[in-house]
Design an enzyme around this catalytic site. Structure first.
Site, short mmCIF file in Angstrom:
data_model
loop_
_atom_site.label_atom_id
_atom_site.label_comp_id
_atom_site.label_asym_id
_atom_site.label_seq_id
_atom_site.Cartn_x
_atom_site.Cartn_y
_atom_site.Cartn_z
N ASN A 123 -0.24 7.33 7.90
CA ASN A 123 0.81 8.38 8.59
C ASN A 123 0.81 9.54 7.89
O ASN A 123 0.99 9.88 6.62
CB ASN A 123 2.18 7.50 8.22
CG ASN A 123 3.37 8.19 8.70
OD1 ASN A 123 3.36 9.39 9.30
ND2 ASN A 123 4.47 7.78 8.37
N TYR B 37 5.30 -5.39 10.73
CA TYR B 37 4.21 -5.01 11.35
C TYR B 37 4.33 -5.74 12.65
O TYR B 37 4.07 -4.91 13.85
CB TYR B 37 3.03 -5.20 10.50
CG TYR B 37 3.19 -4.45 9.24
CD1 TYR B 37 2.72 -3.16 9.12
CD2 TYR B 37 3.39 -5.10 8.07
CE1 TYR B 37 2.80 -2.46 7.74
CE2 TYR B 37 3.32 -4.50 6.67
CZ TYR B 37 3.05 -3.32 6.83
OH TYR B 37 3.00 -2.47 5.63
N CYS C 260 7.38 5.11 7.55
CA CYS C 260 6.62 4.10 7.37
C CYS C 260 7.12 3.26 6.28
O CYS C 260 6.70 1.90 6.26
CB CYS C 260 5.20 4.54 6.93
SG CYS C 260 5.04 5.93 5.82
N HIS C 261 7.99 3.76 5.37
CA HIS C 261 8.51 2.85 4.29
C HIS C 261 9.45 1.83 4.80
O HIS C 261 9.72 0.75 4.14
CB HIS C 261 9.40 3.82 3.12
CG HIS C 261 10.69 4.54 3.81
ND1 HIS C 261 10.29 5.68 4.62
CD2 HIS C 261 12.03 4.56 3.74
CE1 HIS C 261 11.44 6.03 4.88
NE2 HIS C 261 12.45 5.17 4.33
N GLU D 123 18.38 4.02 1.00
CA GLU D 123 18.76 3.98 2.57
C GLU D 123 19.65 2.87 2.59
O GLU D 123 20.29 2.50 3.55
CB GLU D 123 17.83 3.92 3.46
CG GLU D 123 16.93 5.04 3.48
CD GLU D 123 15.74 5.17 4.60
OE1 GLU D 123 15.11 6.28 4.84
OE2 GLU D 123 15.25 4.12 5.11
#
Length: 191
Positions: free
Chosen positions: A131, A108, A139-140, A168
Site C-alpha cells: 500500500n 483480510y 491498511c492498519h 482510533e
C-alpha cells in the site's frame, strides 16, 4: 523536469511524509526512526520528486491525516489518489478499505468476500504490504482472522499498527476491557 513533489509534516506519531503529482497523492510515508530517515525513504520511493510546499488540496490531505492521528474522527475519502500503475484488483481492494471508518476493522477474508472472491485473502494481504497510501488507505484497519492483529510492514511493525488502532479507538482481538470484567449486578438495571 518532474511534476512530482513531497513534503514532510509532524503528527502525533512522528514525522510523516506525503508525495503528490498532477493527478493527486502518489504516496504517504509513515515515520521512520527520525525525520531524516523519513525524508530519505520518500526520496528512495519517489526519486523524481522535489521537496516543496504543498498546494491547497495536499495541505487539506495533510490536515486530515494530522487530525486523524490526533484522535479526531476524520473521513479521508475526499483525498484524490493517483493510482496510475496500480493493478485494477488492488485498486478495488483499496476502494473497499477506504470505506472502513476509523475505529472499525475488517479481516483480510472479509475484504476478499466483499470483492466477491473469499479465497483472495492472501492477495488482500499482499496489497496491504504494498500500500503506497497508508492512513489514506487505512491498511492498519485490516486484521487477521479471529480479530488477531496480523502483520504490518511500516517501521515499528505491529506495534505501530496497534498504536494507530488505539488512536482510533478500535478494539482488536478478544482482550477484555476494564468494564468487561464488571459483575452483572453492577450494570444498570431495568426500570
Amino acid at each position: 523536469m518532474s511534476d512530482q513533489c513531497y513534503a514532510l509534516f509532524e503528527t502525533a506519531i512522528g514525522c510523516c511524509g506525503i508525495a503528490w503529482g498532477a493527478q493527486g497523492v502518489i504516496g504517504v510515508q509513515l515515520p521512520e526512526r527520525h525525520d531524516r530517515a523519513t525524508r530519505d525513504r520518500l526520496r528512495r520511493r519517489f526519486p523524481d520528486a522535489g521537496e516543496a510546499g504543498p498546494p491547497s488540496d495536499i495541505q487539506q490531505a495533510i490536515d486530515g491525516i494530522v487530525a486523524l492521528l490526533r484522535g479526531e474522527a476524520r473521513d479521508l475519502s475526499f483525498i484524490s489518489l493517483d493510482m496510475d500503475g496500480i493493478a485494477p484488483f488492488r485498486r478495488s481492494i483499496y476502494a473497499v478499505l477506504r470505506s472502513v471508518p476509523a475505529g472499525a476493522t475488517l479481516s483480510y477474508g472479509e475484504i476478499a468476500a466483499r470483492l466477491g472472491d473469499g479465497s483472495a485473502a492472501r492477495d488482500v494481504g499482499e496489497a496491504m504490504g504494498k500500500n503506497p497510501f497508508p492512513i489514506i488507505v487505512p491498511c492498519h484497519r485490516v486484521v487477521a482472522a479471529g480479530g488477531k492483529l496480523g502483520g504490518f510492514s511500516a517501521a515499528g511493525g505491529v506495534t505501530t499498527k496497534l498504536r494507530l488502532l488505539n488512536i482510533e479507538g478500535a478494539r482488536v482481538g478478544e482482550a477484555p476491557t476494564l468494564f468487561d470484567s464488571l459483575p452483572l449486578a453492577a450494570r444498570p438495571g431495568r426500570r
